[in-house]
Design an enzyme around this catalytic site. Structure first.
Site, PDB file in Angstrom:
ATOM      1  N   ALA A  30      -5.605  68.978 -24.811  1.00 15.42           N
ATOM      2  CA  ALA A  30      -5.066  68.025 -23.822  1.00 15.42           C
ATOM      3  C   ALA A  30      -6.084  67.798 -22.715  1.00 15.42           C
ATOM      4  O   ALA A  30      -6.292  66.659 -22.259  1.00 15.42           O
ATOM      5  CB  ALA A  30      -3.747  68.543 -23.253  1.00 15.42           C
ATOM      6  N   VAL A  31      -6.746  68.877 -22.279  1.00 15.58           N
ATOM      7  CA  VAL A  31      -7.757  68.750 -21.220  1.00 15.58           C
ATOM      8  C   VAL A  31      -8.935  67.904 -21.721  1.00 15.58           C
ATOM      9  O   VAL A  31      -9.458  67.038 -21.003  1.00 15.58           O
ATOM     10  CB  VAL A  31      -8.223  70.152 -20.757  1.00 15.58           C
ATOM     11  N   THR A  32      -9.338  68.131 -22.965  1.00 14.27           N
ATOM     12  CA  THR A  32     -10.435  67.347 -23.538  1.00 14.27           C
ATOM     13  C   THR A  32     -10.071  65.854 -23.546  1.00 14.27           C
ATOM     14  O   THR A  32     -10.866  64.999 -23.137  1.00 14.27           O
ATOM     15  CB  THR A  32     -10.713  67.807 -24.993  1.00 14.27           C
ATOM     16  N   ASP A  66     -14.912  68.923 -19.240  1.00  8.32           N
ATOM     17  CA  ASP A  66     -15.701  69.315 -20.408  1.00  8.32           C
ATOM     18  C   ASP A  66     -16.139  70.775 -20.330  1.00  8.32           C
ATOM     19  O   ASP A  66     -16.475  71.387 -21.335  1.00  8.32           O
ATOM     20  CB  ASP A  66     -16.924  68.397 -20.534  1.00  8.32           C
ATOM     21  N   GLY A  70     -13.432  74.222 -22.942  1.00  3.73           N
ATOM     22  CA  GLY A  70     -14.011  75.330 -23.714  1.00  3.73           C
ATOM     23  C   GLY A  70     -13.682  76.678 -23.088  1.00  3.73           C
ATOM     24  O   GLY A  70     -13.405  77.665 -23.786  1.00  3.73           O
ATOM     25  N   ARG A  74     -11.718  79.660 -24.953  1.00  5.80           N
ATOM     26  CA  ARG A  74     -12.262  81.025 -25.099  1.00  5.80           C
ATOM     27  C   ARG A  74     -11.322  82.061 -24.483  1.00  5.80           C
ATOM     28  O   ARG A  74     -11.059  83.107 -25.071  1.00  5.80           O
ATOM     29  CB  ARG A  74     -13.671  81.102 -24.491  1.00  5.80           C
ATOM     30  N   ASP A  87     -14.391  68.075 -28.918  1.00  4.24           N
ATOM     31  CA  ASP A  87     -15.180  68.149 -27.685  1.00  4.24           C
ATOM     32  C   ASP A  87     -16.453  67.321 -27.828  1.00  4.24           C
ATOM     33  O   ASP A  87     -16.751  66.437 -27.012  1.00  4.24           O
ATOM     34  CB  ASP A  87     -15.495  69.631 -27.402  1.00  4.24           C
ATOM     35  N   ASP A  91     -17.393  63.709 -26.107  1.00  5.14           N
ATOM     36  CA  ASP A  91     -18.566  63.629 -25.223  1.00  5.14           C
ATOM     37  C   ASP A  91     -19.315  62.322 -25.463  1.00  5.14           C
ATOM     38  O   ASP A  91     -19.792  61.672 -24.527  1.00  5.14           O
ATOM     39  CB  ASP A  91     -19.558  64.775 -25.507  1.00  5.14           C
TER      40      ASP A  91
HETATM   41  C1  LIG Z   1     -22.601  61.248  -0.258  1.00  3.23           C
HETATM   42  C2  LIG Z   1     -22.755  61.528  -1.656  1.00  3.23           C
HETATM   43  C3  LIG Z   1     -21.945  60.692  -2.551  1.00  3.23           C
HETATM   44  C4  LIG Z   1     -22.269  60.925  -3.929  1.00  3.23           C
HETATM   45  C5  LIG Z   1     -21.215  61.606  -4.646  1.00  3.23           C
HETATM   46  C6  LIG Z   1     -21.723  62.168  -5.909  1.00  3.23           C
HETATM   47  C7  LIG Z   1     -20.911  63.296  -6.342  1.00  3.23           C
HETATM   48  C8  LIG Z   1     -21.378  64.060  -7.546  1.00  3.23           C
HETATM   49  C9  LIG Z   1     -22.091  63.322  -8.541  1.00  3.23           C
HETATM   50  C10 LIG Z   1     -22.292  63.721  -9.746  1.00  3.23           C
HETATM   51  C11 LIG Z   1     -21.836  64.951 -10.334  1.00  3.23           C
HETATM   52  C12 LIG Z   1     -22.070  64.901 -11.759  1.00  3.23           C
HETATM   53  C13 LIG Z   1     -21.667  66.147 -12.401  1.00  3.23           C
HETATM   54  C14 LIG Z   1     -21.863  66.091 -13.856  1.00  3.23           C
HETATM   55  C15 LIG Z   1     -21.491  67.383 -14.476  1.00  3.23           C
HETATM   56  C16 LIG Z   1     -21.586  67.333 -15.935  1.00  3.23           C
HETATM   57  C17 LIG Z   1     -20.963  68.511 -16.479  1.00  3.23           C
HETATM   58  C18 LIG Z   1     -20.831  68.392 -17.935  1.00  3.23           C
HETATM   59  O1  LIG Z   1     -19.899  67.839 -18.452  1.00  3.23           O
HETATM   60  O2  LIG Z   1     -21.783  68.935 -18.647  1.00  3.23           O
HETATM   61  C19 LIG Z   1     -21.550  68.991 -20.011  1.00  3.23           C
HETATM   62  C20 LIG Z   1     -22.562  69.913 -20.562  1.00  3.23           C
HETATM   63  C21 LIG Z   1     -22.575  69.933 -22.090  1.00  3.23           C
HETATM   64  O3  LIG Z   1     -21.398  70.482 -22.555  1.00  3.23           O
HETATM   65  P1  LIG Z   1     -21.052  70.697 -24.131  1.00  3.23           P
HETATM   66  O4  LIG Z   1     -21.705  71.941 -24.618  1.00  3.23           O
HETATM   67  O5  LIG Z   1     -19.584  70.567 -24.260  1.00  3.23           O
HETATM   68  O6  LIG Z   1     -21.668  69.455 -24.862  1.00  3.23           O
HETATM   69  C22 LIG Z   1     -22.653  69.488 -25.883  1.00  3.23           C
HETATM   70  C23 LIG Z   1     -23.714  68.506 -25.468  1.00  3.23           C
HETATM   71  O7  LIG Z   1     -23.089  67.282 -25.159  1.00  3.23           O
HETATM   72  C24 LIG Z   1     -24.729  68.283 -26.573  1.00  3.23           C
HETATM   73  O8  LIG Z   1     -25.463  67.146 -26.214  1.00  3.23           O
HETATM   74  P2  LIG Z   1     -27.054  67.215 -26.088  1.00  3.23           P
HETATM   75  O9  LIG Z   1     -27.345  68.055 -24.902  1.00  3.23           O
HETATM   76  O10 LIG Z   1     -27.485  67.807 -27.373  1.00  3.23           O
HETATM   77  O11 LIG Z   1     -27.465  65.814 -25.914  1.00  3.23           O
HETATM   78  C25 LIG Z   1     -24.116  67.993 -27.921  1.00  3.23           C
HETATM   79  O12 LIG Z   1     -25.118  68.132 -28.856  1.00  3.23           O
HETATM   80  C26 LIG Z   1     -22.976  68.899 -28.285  1.00  3.23           C
HETATM   81  O13 LIG Z   1     -22.328  68.305 -29.367  1.00  3.23           O
HETATM   82  C27 LIG Z   1     -21.974  69.053 -27.155  1.00  3.23           C
HETATM   83  O14 LIG Z   1     -20.996  69.972 -27.518  1.00  3.23           O
HETATM   84  O15 LIG Z   1     -22.275  71.159 -19.968  1.00  3.23           O
HETATM   85  C28 LIG Z   1     -23.312  71.818 -19.476  1.00  3.23           C
HETATM   86  O16 LIG Z   1     -24.420  71.508 -19.774  1.00  3.23           O
HETATM   87  C29 LIG Z   1     -23.034  72.972 -18.591  1.00  3.23           C
HETATM   88  C30 LIG Z   1     -23.775  72.849 -17.286  1.00  3.23           C
HETATM   89  C31 LIG Z   1     -23.173  71.827 -16.351  1.00  3.23           C
HETATM   90  C32 LIG Z   1     -23.921  71.736 -15.106  1.00  3.23           C
HETATM   91  C33 LIG Z   1     -23.300  70.772 -14.138  1.00  3.23           C
HETATM   92  C34 LIG Z   1     -24.113  70.729 -12.895  1.00  3.23           C
HETATM   93  C35 LIG Z   1     -23.512  69.878 -11.841  1.00  3.23           C
HETATM   94  C36 LIG Z   1     -24.399  69.947 -10.698  1.00  3.23           C
HETATM   95  C37 LIG Z   1     -24.306  69.286  -9.598  1.00  3.23           C
HETATM   96  C38 LIG Z   1     -23.283  68.321  -9.259  1.00  3.23           C
HETATM   97  C39 LIG Z   1     -23.207  68.172  -7.789  1.00  3.23           C
HETATM   98  C40 LIG Z   1     -23.934  67.023  -7.325  1.00  3.23           C
HETATM   99  C41 LIG Z   1     -23.847  66.831  -5.868  1.00  3.23           C
HETATM  100  C42 LIG Z   1     -24.382  65.520  -5.506  1.00  3.23           C
HETATM  101  C43 LIG Z   1     -24.572  65.315  -4.054  1.00  3.23           C
HETATM  102  C44 LIG Z   1     -25.196  64.022  -3.814  1.00  3.23           C
HETATM  103  C45 LIG Z   1     -25.605  63.791  -2.451  1.00  3.23           C
HETATM  104  N1  LIG Z   2     -10.381  71.307 -27.023  1.00  2.28           N
HETATM  105  C1  LIG Z   2     -11.345  72.232 -27.212  1.00  2.28           C
HETATM  106  C2  LIG Z   2     -12.555  72.176 -26.549  1.00  2.28           C
HETATM  107  C3  LIG Z   2     -13.509  73.131 -26.776  1.00  2.28           C
HETATM  108  N2  LIG Z   2     -13.267  74.146 -27.646  1.00  2.28           N
HETATM  109  C4  LIG Z   2     -14.271  75.187 -27.889  1.00  2.28           C
HETATM  110  O1  LIG Z   2     -15.183  75.285 -26.798  1.00  2.28           O
HETATM  111  C5  LIG Z   2     -16.505  74.930 -27.210  1.00  2.28           C
HETATM  112  C6  LIG Z   2     -17.163  74.041 -26.181  1.00  2.28           C
HETATM  113  O2  LIG Z   2     -17.248  74.733 -24.986  1.00  2.28           O
HETATM  114  P1  LIG Z   2     -17.590  73.956 -23.607  1.00  2.28           P
HETATM  115  O3  LIG Z   2     -17.669  75.042 -22.594  1.00  2.28           O
HETATM  116  O4  LIG Z   2     -18.874  73.252 -23.813  1.00  2.28           O
HETATM  117  O5  LIG Z   2     -16.459  73.040 -23.364  1.00  2.28           O
HETATM  118  C7  LIG Z   2     -16.344  74.245 -28.545  1.00  2.28           C
HETATM  119  O6  LIG Z   2     -17.470  74.432 -29.372  1.00  2.28           O
HETATM  120  C8  LIG Z   2     -15.113  74.940 -29.125  1.00  2.28           C
HETATM  121  O7  LIG Z   2     -15.479  76.165 -29.683  1.00  2.28           O
HETATM  122  C9  LIG Z   2     -12.061  74.193 -28.310  1.00  2.28           C
HETATM  123  O8  LIG Z   2     -11.826  75.102 -29.141  1.00  2.28           O
HETATM  124  N3  LIG Z   2     -11.109  73.228 -28.085  1.00  2.28           N
HETATM  125 MG    MG Z   3     -16.091  71.044 -23.374  1.00  4.36          MG
HETATM  126 MG    MG Z   4     -18.510  68.757 -24.363  1.00  4.13          MG
END
Ligand SMILES: CCCCCCCC/C=C\CCCCCCCC(=O)OC[C@H](COP(=O)(O)O[C@@H]1[C@H](O)[C@H](OP(=O)(O)O)[C@@H](O)[C@H](O)[C@H]1O)OC(=O)CCCCCCC/C=C\CCCCCCCC
Ligand SMILES: Nc1ccn([C@@H]2O[C@H](COP(=O)(O)O)[C@@H](O)[C@H]2O)c(=O)n1
Ligand code: MG
Ligand code: MG
Length: 232
Positions: A30-32, A66, A70, A74, A87, A91
């Site tokens: 549901a969250v996804t 996102d 997960g 877990r 998931d 994405d």
């Molecule tokens: C006055 C200022 C006004 C401006 C306001 C701006 C506010 C903030 C703006 C932006 C924030 C954006 C945050 C975005 C966070 C994204 C988090 C996220 O969803 O990351 C997902 C990522 C991947 O997760 P999965 O493992 O589920 O996904 C895999 C991935 O997609 C693979 O793709 P690939 O990499 O291969 O291309 C796929 O292959 C795979 O299938 C798939 O499963 O999760 C992460 O990576 C975890 C780390 C997340 C880190 C988030 C950091 C956020 C940091 C800072 C935000 C704060 C910004 C502050 C801004 C201030 C501006 C002045």
């Molecule tokens: N609805 C979902 C979503 C995710 N998962 C499990 O979490 C893994 C992804 O983890 P993130 O921290 O990147 O969200 C995914 O590979 C699944 O194992 C799930 O079971 N059900």
């Molecule tokens: Mg996820």
């Molecule tokens: Mg994801």
């Protein structure tokens, strides 16, 4: 890089919220689904109209789902193949809406064909970057590289720039230029990342074929079959 260094931090921060949702009977799926719907709505309602600040706020509220889904799976021991598929697939939908929203703005009132093309390139290259890993893994390779710009970098760079650029609508001068700069950076970074992943898959598949670790003319070891490998 963010995936490596920021994930642990966000896991700690979001774990209590994930536990709260589980206690309320909310499922990871549901969250996804709700998270993706929120991101898509935020991107396609606000970005095509040039309302980058509010679009970014709405997307930011939902995009962290996102990391929560997960975490919930877990904690509850509910991690599943279906969840992993859902998931990753959603994405791709969310990313399509975000970069599609930018492209629609530049194709419309943003009136900039070059930036429209750059936004479309970001969209397509991001999807292909993710596909390289999924497809490489599906043919039994480790794909032991993440590359320069993963999904988290694509989102953080473009959304932070969009959010700040959106402050132009509140009278802050000069900030609009950040969005084109960020999109160019994401485009170039994605192209580099694509190259890194293709080179890695090329090397790993040559090594695996030479070692006879995988069999079959299509290099899939029969895991997918020739038809399966053509179809994906
Ligand atoms: C006055 C200022 C006004 C401006 C306001 C701006 C506010 C903030 C703006 C932006 C924030 C954006 C945050 C975005 C966070 C994204 C988090 C996220 O969803 O990351 C997902 C990522 C991947 O997760 P999965 O493992 O589920 O996904 C895999 C991935 O997609 C693979 O793709 P690939 O990499 O291969 O291309 C796929 O292959 C795979 O299938 C798939 O499963 O999760 C992460 O990576 C975890 C780390 C997340 C880190 C988030 C950091 C956020 C940091 C800072 C935000 C704060 C910004 C502050 C801004 C201030 C501006 C002045
Ligand atoms: N609805 C979902 C979503 C995710 N998962 C499990 O979490 C893994 C992804 O983890 P993130 O921290 O990147 O969200 C995914 O590979 C699944 O194992 C799930 O079971 N059900
Ligand atoms: Mg996820
Ligand atoms: Mg994801």
């Amino acid at each position: 890089m963010l995936n490596k260094y920021a994930r642990a931090f966000f896991t700690r921060v979001l774990t209590p919220f994930a536990a709260f949702l589980l206690r309320r009977g909310v499922s990871p799926d549901a969250v996804t689904l709700i998270g993706t719907a929120g991101v898509v709505a935020g991107a396609l309602v606000f970005f095509p109209r040039g309302e980058f600040f509010w679009g970014t706020i709405v997307i930011t509220l939902f995009v962290f789902s996102d990391l929560v889904d997960g975490n919930m799976a877990r904690q509850a021991g509910l991690s599943s193949r279906w969840g992993a598929f859902l998931d990753s697939t959603l994405d791709r939908v969310a990313d399509g809406a975000i970069f599609g929203g930018f492209a629609l703005w530049y194709a419309g009132n943003g009136d900039d064909n070059v930036m429209c093309a750059v936004a479309i390139f970001c969209l397509a290259s991001g999807q292909v970057v993710s596909y390289t890993k999924a497809r490489g893994e599906s043919i039994g390779l480790p794909v032991a590289v993440n590359g320069l710009v993963e999904r988290a970098e694509r989102l953080v760079v473009s959304l932070v720039a969009a959010g700040v650029a959106g402050l132009h609508g509140f009278g802050v001068p000069g900030v609009q230029v950040l969005l084109p700069i960020a999109l160019w950076a994401v485009a170039v970074g994605s192209a580099v990342t694509l190259g890194q992943r293709v080179v890695t898959v090329r090397r790993e598949s040559a090594e695996a074929d030479a070692a006879g670790a995988v069999g079959g003319a299509d290099g899939t070891g029969g895991a997918t079959g020739a038809r399966g490998s053509e179809a994906t």
